[in-house]
Write an enzyme that holds these catalytic residues in place. Structure first.
Site, mmCIF file in Angstrom:
data_model
loop_
_atom_site.group_PDB
_atom_site.id
_atom_site.type_symbol
_atom_site.label_atom_id
_atom_site.label_comp_id
_atom_site.label_asym_id
_atom_site.label_seq_id
_atom_site.Cartn_x
_atom_site.Cartn_y
_atom_site.Cartn_z
ATOM 1 N N PHE A 1 0.853 -1.189 0.000
ATOM 2 C CA PHE A 1 0.000 0.000 0.000
ATOM 3 C C PHE A 1 0.887 1.235 0.000
ATOM 4 O O PHE A 1 1.869 1.300 0.732
ATOM 5 C CB PHE A 1 -0.901 0.030 1.247
ATOM 6 C CG PHE A 1 -1.986 -1.004 1.211
ATOM 7 C CD1 PHE A 1 -1.685 -2.345 1.423
ATOM 8 C CD2 PHE A 1 -3.298 -0.645 0.955
ATOM 9 C CE1 PHE A 1 -2.683 -3.315 1.378
ATOM 10 C CE2 PHE A 1 -4.301 -1.603 0.914
ATOM 11 C CZ PHE A 1 -4.004 -2.936 1.119
ATOM 12 N N ALA A 2 0.519 2.215 -0.822
ATOM 13 C CA ALA A 2 1.249 3.485 -0.832
ATOM 14 C C ALA A 2 0.244 4.611 -1.020
ATOM 15 O O ALA A 2 -0.117 4.955 -2.150
ATOM 16 C CB ALA A 2 2.304 3.490 -1.930
ATOM 17 N N TYR B 1 3.393 8.318 0.991
ATOM 18 C CA TYR B 1 4.144 7.060 0.986
ATOM 19 C C TYR B 1 4.472 6.561 -0.426
ATOM 20 O O TYR B 1 5.210 5.593 -0.569
ATOM 21 C CB TYR B 1 3.401 5.989 1.784
ATOM 22 C CG TYR B 1 3.635 6.080 3.288
ATOM 23 C CD1 TYR B 1 3.387 7.257 3.981
ATOM 24 C CD2 TYR B 1 4.116 4.996 4.000
ATOM 25 C CE1 TYR B 1 3.600 7.351 5.351
ATOM 26 C CE2 TYR B 1 4.329 5.070 5.374
ATOM 27 C CZ TYR B 1 4.082 6.248 6.043
ATOM 28 O OH TYR B 1 4.302 6.323 7.399
ATOM 29 N N ASP C 1 4.900 -3.839 4.174
ATOM 30 C CA ASP C 1 4.978 -2.383 4.299
ATOM 31 C C ASP C 1 5.760 -1.839 3.114
ATOM 32 O O ASP C 1 6.677 -2.505 2.606
ATOM 33 C CB ASP C 1 5.730 -1.997 5.586
ATOM 34 C CG ASP C 1 4.804 -1.743 6.768
ATOM 35 O OD1 ASP C 1 3.660 -2.233 6.740
ATOM 36 O OD2 ASP C 1 5.238 -1.072 7.722
ATOM 37 N N VAL C 2 5.473 -0.590 2.724
ATOM 38 C CA VAL C 2 6.174 -0.006 1.577
ATOM 39 C C VAL C 2 7.417 0.796 1.992
ATOM 40 O O VAL C 2 8.318 1.021 1.174
ATOM 41 C CB VAL C 2 5.223 0.875 0.739
ATOM 42 C CG1 VAL C 2 4.884 2.188 1.474
ATOM 43 C CG2 VAL C 2 5.793 1.153 -0.631
ATOM 44 N N THR D 1 5.458 -5.369 23.124
ATOM 45 C CA THR D 1 4.468 -4.292 23.078
ATOM 46 C C THR D 1 3.115 -4.800 22.585
ATOM 47 O O THR D 1 2.471 -4.196 21.728
ATOM 48 C CB THR D 1 4.970 -3.124 22.207
ATOM 49 O OG1 THR D 1 5.350 -3.642 20.922
ATOM 50 C CG2 THR D 1 6.165 -2.453 22.839
ATOM 51 N N GLU E 1 -0.987 -4.455 13.916
ATOM 52 C CA GLU E 1 0.124 -5.284 14.412
ATOM 53 C C GLU E 1 -0.263 -5.970 15.736
ATOM 54 O O GLU E 1 0.113 -7.120 15.988
ATOM 55 C CB GLU E 1 1.374 -4.432 14.602
ATOM 56 C CG GLU E 1 2.608 -5.228 14.983
ATOM 57 C CD GLU E 1 3.870 -4.371 14.958
ATOM 58 O OE1 GLU E 1 4.557 -4.335 13.910
ATOM 59 O OE2 GLU E 1 4.153 -3.707 15.980
HETATM 60 C C1 2GW Z 1 0.960 5.496 8.484
HETATM 61 C C2 2GW Z 1 1.097 6.046 9.757
HETATM 62 C C3 2GW Z 1 0.961 7.410 9.941
HETATM 63 C C4 2GW Z 1 0.703 8.199 8.850
HETATM 64 C C5 2GW Z 1 0.574 7.630 7.597
HETATM 65 C C6 2GW Z 1 0.678 6.295 7.405
HETATM 66 C C7 2GW Z 1 0.552 5.714 6.086
HETATM 67 C C8 2GW Z 1 0.742 4.355 5.936
HETATM 68 C C9 2GW Z 1 0.319 6.515 4.937
HETATM 69 O O1 2GW Z 1 0.129 7.755 4.962
HETATM 70 N N1 2GW Z 1 0.279 5.919 3.697
HETATM 71 C C10 2GW Z 1 0.470 4.560 3.568
HETATM 72 O O2 2GW Z 1 0.464 4.041 2.443
HETATM 73 N N2 2GW Z 1 0.662 3.781 4.688
HETATM 74 C C11 2GW Z 1 0.809 2.316 4.528
HETATM 75 O O3 2GW Z 1 0.668 1.656 5.772
HETATM 76 C C12 2GW Z 1 2.208 1.976 3.994
HETATM 77 O O4 2GW Z 1 2.141 0.777 3.230
HETATM 78 C C13 2GW Z 1 2.965 1.730 5.274
HETATM 79 O O5 2GW Z 1 4.152 0.969 5.073
HETATM 80 C C14 2GW Z 1 1.914 1.001 6.110
HETATM 81 C C15 2GW Z 1 2.130 1.048 7.644
HETATM 82 O O6 2GW Z 1 2.443 2.365 8.067
HETATM 83 P P1 2GW Z 1 3.920 2.728 8.575
HETATM 84 O O7 2GW Z 1 4.891 2.037 7.672
HETATM 85 O O8 2GW Z 1 4.083 4.195 8.691
HETATM 86 O O9 2GW Z 1 3.927 2.117 9.994
HETATM 87 P P2 2GW Z 1 5.231 1.579 10.833
HETATM 88 O O10 2GW Z 1 6.424 1.492 9.941
HETATM 89 O O11 2GW Z 1 5.345 2.361 12.083
HETATM 90 O O12 2GW Z 1 4.716 0.168 11.088
HETATM 91 C C16 2GW Z 1 4.301 -0.748 12.058
HETATM 92 O O13 2GW Z 1 3.100 -0.427 12.739
HETATM 93 C C17 2GW Z 1 1.945 -0.210 11.903
HETATM 94 C C18 2GW Z 1 0.744 0.020 12.791
HETATM 95 O O14 2GW Z 1 0.925 1.083 13.665
HETATM 96 C C19 2GW Z 1 1.684 -1.386 10.983
HETATM 97 O O15 2GW Z 1 1.305 -2.537 11.726
HETATM 98 C C20 2GW Z 1 2.933 -1.709 10.206
HETATM 99 O O16 2GW Z 1 2.692 -2.850 9.411
HETATM 100 C C21 2GW Z 1 4.078 -1.975 11.174
HETATM 101 O O17 2GW Z 1 5.257 -2.220 10.430
HETATM 102 MN MN MN Z 2 6.462 0.664 7.989
#
Ligand code: 2GW
Ligand code: MN
Length: 296
Positions: free
Chosen positions: A64-65, A69, A154-155, A188, A246
């Site tokens: 997802f993007a 992102y 994740d992207v 966590t 998660e």
């Molecule tokens: C996510 C958080 C805050 C603001 C925006 C976004 C966001 C996420 C976005 O604006 N656009 C988007 O495409 N995403 C998608 O969701 C994208 O694929 C991204 O990799 C995924 C998860 O968000 P991310 O990567 O910012 O979260 P992390 O790296 O802190 O990930 C962990 O925790 C998440 C839940 O809080 C998820 O479980 C994730 O899978 C975990 O790795």
């Molecule tokens: Mn991520």
């Protein structure tokens, strides 16, 4: 069918003799419920490739993007083309609200990319958790005749080393890079009993990342459906789990044990961060400036 492995390597293939006695001694190659944990040195890439080559598999891979992102797509896709299931059939499904921002990345012969437009979402928690709903529908409505296995990634990530057929299994989780050596009461997990994701301090096996999970279509369909249902019960009760999907994924894996675990080689912190047990960094979260990429 994914489970029916043809236990026959190519005729004349020469590889190291497997040992009944010798394995890695610094890491556990198997869980207490007898699921393998995949670490460098526990498998023979040449042998395992030749076994899976005969099965003609397709691996669906979702990413997802949304919003800002899309900036991660180029590195994600280019590095995947270098390291991810090289020589096997891969179908990427990319969900974005900005199809015009998807970079042109040359796909290898048996890899293909489908871009799906999805509506923009305002709350980022909705993006992150909404993935479960979209994945559930994709698997149910479309993938049955299209793929054998699926990985959901994740992207904001990048590949640096081999990620291939050694990762395939019925239900696959990746051990989170921050918690592989921590006691369970420090994980966590969601700790409030009011949430469906609740896990008490004295329970739990491993802490799994939400950034990568996968398996057979049937098992991942059940996972996404269950997590989506559990998140909706939380919404009805006005509670949101601490680490969103998660947290629900970790609850799911506690009651539905993964049949294969991937070591933190399959989601490391960054390419230079050390830990003696990590011999190969295959996939990492990339450093991101949250204030810059996240809405609001
Ligand atoms: C996510 C958080 C805050 C603001 C925006 C976004 C966001 C996420 C976005 O604006 N656009 C988007 O495409 N995403 C998608 O969701 C994208 O694929 C991204 O990799 C995924 C998860 O968000 P991310 O990567 O910012 O979260 P992390 O790296 O802190 O990930 C962990 O925790 C998440 C839940 O809080 C998820 O479980 C994730 O899978 C975990 O790795
Ligand atoms: Mn991520």
């Amino acid at each position: 069918k994914p489970e029916n492995f043809a236990l026959r390597s190519s005729p004349g293939l020469v590889y190291n003799q497997p040992s009944a006695l010798v394995s890695r001694t610094d890491v556990a190659p198997v869980t207490s419920w007898l699921a393998p944990i995949i670490w460098e040195g526990t498998f023979d890439p040449t042998l395992i490739d030749s076994i899976f080559k005969q099965q003609n598999l397709t691996i669906a891979t979702t990413v997802f993007a949304l919003g800002k992102y899309t900036r991660f797509l180029k590195d994600f896709l280019e590095s995947a083309e270098e390291h991810y299931f090289v020589g096997f059939r891969v179908h990427y499904y990319l969900f974005t609200d900005k199809p015009e921002e998807v970079p042109e990345v040359k796909m290898s012969e048996n890899h293909s990319l489908t871009v799906r437009k999805v509506p923009s979402m305002n709350r980022w928690q909705d993006i992150s958790m909404g993935r479960m709903e979209i994945l559930e529908k994709l698997i149910k409505d479309e993938l049955a005749s299209e793929a054998d296995y699926i990985f959901c990634l994740d992207v904001d990530t990048k590949f640096h080393g081999r990620w291939s057929v050694e990762s395939l299994g019925r239900l696959v989780g990746v051990i989170h890079p921050w918690f592989f050596d921590a006691p369970r009461n420090q994980f966590t997990y969601e700790r409030r009993p009011e949430s469906q994701a609740y896990i008490p301090a004295e329970e739990g096996d491993y802490y799994f990342t939400g950034a990568a999970f996968g398996g057979s279509l049937e098992d991942v369909h059940h996972l996404t459906k269950t997590c989506w249902e559990q998140m909706n019960i939380d919404i009805a009760n006005s509670i949101e789990a601490i680490w969103h999907e998660e947290s629900h994924l970790n609850k799911y894996f506690l009651y539905n044990k993964p049949s294969k675990l991937l070591s933190p080689e399959y989601l490391w912190r960054d390419i230079n961060a050390g830990a003696g047990q990590i011999k190969v960094v295959r996939f990492t979260h990339v450093a991101k400036n949250n204030a810059e990429v996240r809405p609001n």
